[in-house]
Design a protein around this motif. Structure first.
Motif, PDB file in Angstrom:
ATOM      1  N   ARG A 257       0.825  -1.203   0.000  1.00 56.19           N
ATOM      2  CA  ARG A 257       0.000   0.000   0.000  1.00 56.19           C
ATOM      3  C   ARG A 257       0.863   1.260   0.000  1.00 56.19           C
ATOM      4  O   ARG A 257       0.497   2.289  -0.597  1.00 56.19           O
ATOM      5  CB  ARG A 257      -0.905  -0.002   1.239  1.00 56.19           C
ATOM      6  CG  ARG A 257      -1.847   1.214   1.318  1.00 56.19           C
ATOM      7  CD  ARG A 257      -2.634   1.201   2.611  1.00 56.19           C
ATOM      8  NE  ARG A 257      -1.743   1.276   3.756  1.00 56.19           N
ATOM      9  CZ  ARG A 257      -2.139   1.121   5.013  1.00 56.19           C
ATOM     10  NH1 ARG A 257      -3.401   0.850   5.273  1.00 56.19           N
ATOM     11  NH2 ARG A 257      -1.275   1.218   6.003  1.00 56.19           N
ATOM     12  N   ASN A 258       2.028   1.203   0.657  1.00 57.29           N
ATOM     13  CA  ASN A 258       2.857   2.391   0.804  1.00 57.29           C
ATOM     14  C   ASN A 258       3.655   2.744  -0.442  1.00 57.29           C
ATOM     15  O   ASN A 258       4.100   3.886  -0.582  1.00 57.29           O
ATOM     16  CB  ASN A 258       3.822   2.204   1.982  1.00 57.29           C
ATOM     17  CG  ASN A 258       3.138   2.360   3.318  1.00 57.29           C
ATOM     18  OD1 ASN A 258       1.942   2.633   3.379  1.00 57.29           O
ATOM     19  ND2 ASN A 258       3.873   2.183   4.403  1.00 57.29           N
ATOM     20  N   ILE A 259       3.863   1.800  -1.353  1.00 55.94           N
ATOM     21  CA  ILE A 259       4.659   2.100  -2.554  1.00 55.94           C
ATOM     22  C   ILE A 259       4.026   3.218  -3.387  1.00 55.94           C
ATOM     23  O   ILE A 259       4.692   4.206  -3.721  1.00 55.94           O
ATOM     24  CB  ILE A 259       4.898   0.822  -3.379  1.00 55.94           C
ATOM     25  CG1 ILE A 259       5.941  -0.054  -2.681  1.00 55.94           C
ATOM     26  CG2 ILE A 259       5.363   1.167  -4.799  1.00 55.94           C
ATOM     27  CD1 ILE A 259       6.191  -1.386  -3.355  1.00 55.94           C
ATOM     28  N   PRO A 260       2.749   3.141  -3.781  1.00 53.65           N
ATOM     29  CA  PRO A 260       2.169   4.268  -4.533  1.00 53.65           C
ATOM     30  C   PRO A 260       2.092   5.559  -3.723  1.00 53.65           C
ATOM     31  O   PRO A 260       2.276   6.646  -4.275  1.00 53.65           O
ATOM     32  CB  PRO A 260       0.775   3.754  -4.924  1.00 53.65           C
ATOM     33  CG  PRO A 260       0.484   2.619  -4.012  1.00 53.65           C
ATOM     34  CD  PRO A 260       1.798   2.008  -3.678  1.00 53.65           C
ATOM     35  N   LEU A 261       1.819   5.436  -2.418  1.00 52.19           N
ATOM     36  CA  LEU A 261       1.783   6.625  -1.567  1.00 52.19           C
ATOM     37  C   LEU A 261       3.153   7.283  -1.490  1.00 52.19           C
ATOM     38  O   LEU A 261       3.273   8.517  -1.553  1.00 52.19           O
ATOM     39  CB  LEU A 261       1.309   6.252  -0.155  1.00 52.19           C
ATOM     40  CG  LEU A 261      -0.169   5.904  -0.004  1.00 52.19           C
ATOM     41  CD1 LEU A 261      -0.434   5.284   1.367  1.00 52.19           C
ATOM     42  CD2 LEU A 261      -1.032   7.145  -0.194  1.00 52.19           C
ATOM     43  N   THR A 262       4.192   6.464  -1.371  1.00 53.11           N
ATOM     44  CA  THR A 262       5.558   6.988  -1.313  1.00 53.11           C
ATOM     45  C   THR A 262       5.933   7.665  -2.625  1.00 53.11           C
ATOM     46  O   THR A 262       6.570   8.722  -2.629  1.00 53.11           O
ATOM     47  CB  THR A 262       6.545   5.843  -1.013  1.00 53.11           C
ATOM     48  OG1 THR A 262       6.217   5.255   0.251  1.00 53.11           O
ATOM     49  CG2 THR A 262       7.974   6.349  -0.965  1.00 53.11           C
ATOM     50  N   ALA A 263       5.537   7.063  -3.745  1.00 50.83           N
ATOM     51  CA  ALA A 263       5.819   7.663  -5.050  1.00 50.83           C
ATOM     52  C   ALA A 263       5.138   9.024  -5.185  1.00 50.83           C
ATOM     53  O   ALA A 263       5.748  10.001  -5.640  1.00 50.83           O
ATOM     54  CB  ALA A 263       5.362   6.724  -6.158  1.00 50.83           C
ATOM     55  N   LEU A 264       3.873   9.091  -4.789  1.00 57.85           N
ATOM     56  CA  LEU A 264       3.128  10.355  -4.872  1.00 57.85           C
ATOM     57  C   LEU A 264       3.748  11.438  -3.986  1.00 57.85           C
ATOM     58  O   LEU A 264       3.978  12.564  -4.435  1.00 57.85           O
ATOM     59  CB  LEU A 264       1.673  10.133  -4.453  1.00 57.85           C
ATOM     60  CG  LEU A 264       0.707   9.616  -5.513  1.00 57.85           C
ATOM     61  CD1 LEU A 264      -0.653   9.316  -4.885  1.00 57.85           C
ATOM     62  CD2 LEU A 264       0.545  10.632  -6.636  1.00 57.85           C
ATOM     63  N   LEU A 265       4.027  11.078  -2.730  1.00 58.55           N
ATOM     64  CA  LEU A 265       4.566  12.075  -1.801  1.00 58.55           C
ATOM     65  C   LEU A 265       5.964  12.501  -2.209  1.00 58.55           C
ATOM     66  O   LEU A 265       6.314  13.687  -2.122  1.00 58.55           O
ATOM     67  CB  LEU A 265       4.571  11.512  -0.378  1.00 58.55           C
ATOM     68  CG  LEU A 265       5.029  12.484   0.721  1.00 58.55           C
ATOM     69  CD1 LEU A 265       4.134  13.727   0.751  1.00 58.55           C
ATOM     70  CD2 LEU A 265       5.038  11.797   2.086  1.00 58.55           C
ATOM     71  N   GLY A 266       6.781  11.550  -2.661  1.00 60.40           N
ATOM     72  CA  GLY A 266       8.129  11.893  -3.109  1.00 60.40           C
ATOM     73  C   GLY A 266       8.111  12.843  -4.288  1.00 60.40           C
ATOM     74  O   GLY A 266       8.844  13.835  -4.325  1.00 60.40           O
ATOM     75  N   ALA A 267       7.254  12.556  -5.260  1.00 60.91           N
ATOM     76  CA  ALA A 267       7.131  13.439  -6.422  1.00 60.91           C
ATOM     77  C   ALA A 267       6.627  14.817  -6.008  1.00 60.91           C
ATOM     78  O   ALA A 267       7.106  15.846  -6.504  1.00 60.91           O
ATOM     79  CB  ALA A 267       6.186  12.817  -7.442  1.00 60.91           C
ATOM     80  N   LEU A 268       5.676  14.846  -5.076  1.00 60.52           N
ATOM     81  CA  LEU A 268       5.104  16.119  -4.617  1.00 60.52           C
ATOM     82  C   LEU A 268       6.137  16.965  -3.883  1.00 60.52           C
ATOM     83  O   LEU A 268       6.229  18.185  -4.095  1.00 60.52           O
ATOM     84  CB  LEU A 268       3.906  15.845  -3.710  1.00 60.52           C
ATOM     85  CG  LEU A 268       3.137  17.069  -3.191  1.00 60.52           C
ATOM     86  CD1 LEU A 268       2.566  17.877  -4.347  1.00 60.52           C
ATOM     87  CD2 LEU A 268       2.010  16.627  -2.257  1.00 60.52           C
ATOM     88  N   ILE A 269       6.938  16.330  -3.018  1.00 64.81           N
ATOM     89  CA  ILE A 269       7.952  17.073  -2.258  1.00 64.81           C
ATOM     90  C   ILE A 269       9.010  17.657  -3.195  1.00 64.81           C
ATOM     91  O   ILE A 269       9.395  18.825  -3.068  1.00 64.81           O
ATOM     92  CB  ILE A 269       8.599  16.164  -1.197  1.00 64.81           C
ATOM     93  CG1 ILE A 269       7.608  15.904  -0.062  1.00 64.81           C
ATOM     94  CG2 ILE A 269       9.877  16.789  -0.643  1.00 64.81           C
ATOM     95  CD1 ILE A 269       8.121  14.956   1.007  1.00 64.81           C
ATOM     96  N   VAL A 270       9.479  16.850  -4.145  1.00 65.79           N
ATOM     97  CA  VAL A 270      10.490  17.354  -5.082  1.00 65.79           C
ATOM     98  C   VAL A 270       9.912  18.466  -5.945  1.00 65.79           C
ATOM     99  O   VAL A 270      10.584  19.470  -6.222  1.00 65.79           O
ATOM    100  CB  VAL A 270      11.034  16.212  -5.956  1.00 65.79           C
ATOM    101  CG1 VAL A 270      11.993  16.754  -7.011  1.00 65.79           C
ATOM    102  CG2 VAL A 270      11.749  15.183  -5.097  1.00 65.79           C
ATOM    103  N   LEU A 271       8.660  18.335  -6.358  1.00 60.08           N
ATOM    104  CA  LEU A 271       8.016  19.381  -7.157  1.00 60.08           C
ATOM    105  C   LEU A 271       7.898  20.680  -6.363  1.00 60.08           C
ATOM    106  O   LEU A 271       8.173  21.767  -6.893  1.00 60.08           O
ATOM    107  CB  LEU A 271       6.636  18.908  -7.617  1.00 60.08           C
ATOM    108  CG  LEU A 271       5.836  19.873  -8.493  1.00 60.08           C
ATOM    109  CD1 LEU A 271       6.607  20.245  -9.748  1.00 60.08           C
ATOM    110  CD2 LEU A 271       4.490  19.262  -8.866  1.00 60.08           C
TER     111      LEU A 271
END
Length: 312
Positions: A257-271
């Motif tokens: 469950r955390n893999i897609p959440l981690t991808a979303l949050l990581g992309a959001l933080i870098v953006l």
């Protein structure tokens, strides 16, 4: 997850229209050739690189924490990034260019596997001790890479990796980052096995898993995603550490469950960091690695001071 998705979509649209070159919706709708050329050759490639780098490196950090059984482990605290840099220098020395991806991935994977095997032999493994060992290991590898770079006059090539920069990415420069997509999908499918390995060798073996095989696959996923980001963008320190910890703190420890959440949050933080770097002293830019270092370092210290109750 919906809130993260909507925030990412909105900020992605905003990102397309932020920059020195004039670009706005009326110009695009009027069919202005220069505006459309700017959009497709610069703004969209930059946005894609930001999202892929943030997602890929964050997932790499999540997997690294699982296979090392430590929440403070990440590509930047396990020597993975430094090993990729060493592979890049060796590629320059032996082949005259840094395009030998197999060598960069192999050195990155070998160094990460060495780190994992090393900490598995250490009896005293509290939450902070393991990343400190990784930082020391990374510094040793970094010193070796720097020595080789000085000896063969490749210091300038190596120094360009130390500061992450999305400003110079154009169409044709960032496509290697798309490797994060199939690797993230495979990580999602393989999540159950990686989770089992994260609970220890005995537990994984009792379930009938080939512990060493799963461990090597996990290290491969971490190494390829981390090395590809560093090669194209540069170093994004602490990203692979703070994002998985934030996701775990708010959503629990289910890896799949955390893999897609981690991808979303990581992309959001870098953006967000990329937008901040472009706007704070506009029209000039602050390197995104500077902003992420401040943010990541602060969160890292916060986790240490709070004791990180869930750390293994």
């Amino acid at each position: 997850m919906k809130k993260l998705s909507w925030a990412l979509i909105v900020l992605s649209v905003v990102s397309l229209f932020v920059g020195i070159g004039k670009l706005n919706l009326p110009l695009l709708l009027s069919g202005n050739v220069d505006s459309w050329d700017l959009l497709f050759t610069s703004r969209i490639p930059r946005l894609a690189a930001v999202l892929l780098a943030g997602a890929g490196l964050s997932i790499a950090g999540l997997i690294m924490q699982q296979i090392s059984q430590n929440r403070f482990a990440s590509p930047s605290t396990s020597g993975t990034i430094e090993c990729a840099m060493l592979g890049y220098v060796l590629s320059l020395v032996f082949f005259g260019n840094g395009n030998q991806l197999w060598l960069i991935f192999a050195v990155s994977m070998g160094g990460t596997l060495l780190f994992v095997q090393f900490i598995n032999r250490i009896q005293f493994k509290n939450a902070v001790f393991v990343p400190l060992v990784g930082i020391i290991f990374g510094n040793v590898v970094d010193s070796l890479a720097t020595f080789v770079a000085y000896k063969y006059d490749a210091v300038q090539n190596l120094s360009s990796w130390t500061v992450a920069n999305f400003a110079n990415l154009l169409q044709g420069d960032y496509e290697l980052l798309y490797v994060a997509i199939p690797f993230a999908i495979f990580s999602y499918i393989y999540a159950t096995r990686i989770s089992a390995v994260g609970l220890g060798k005995d537990f994984a073996v009792n379930l009938g898993l080939n512990y060493q095989q799963v461990l090597i696959i996990g290290v491969l996923l971490v190494s390829v995603m981390s090395a590809s980001v560093v090669m194209i963008v540069g170093m994004l320190p602490f990203l692979g550490l703070i994002v998985p910890n934030l996701v775990s703190r708010f959503y629990g420890d289910n890896l799949r469950r955390n893999i897609p959440l981690t991808a979303l949050l990581g992309a959001l933080i870098v953006l967000c960091c990329d937008l901040a770097g472009r706007l704070i002293i506009f029209p000039y830019e602050i390197p995104i690695s500077t902003i992420i270092s401040i943010l990541g370092g602060s969160v890292f210290i916060f986790f240490i001071l709070k004791g990180e109750r869930h750390a293994r």
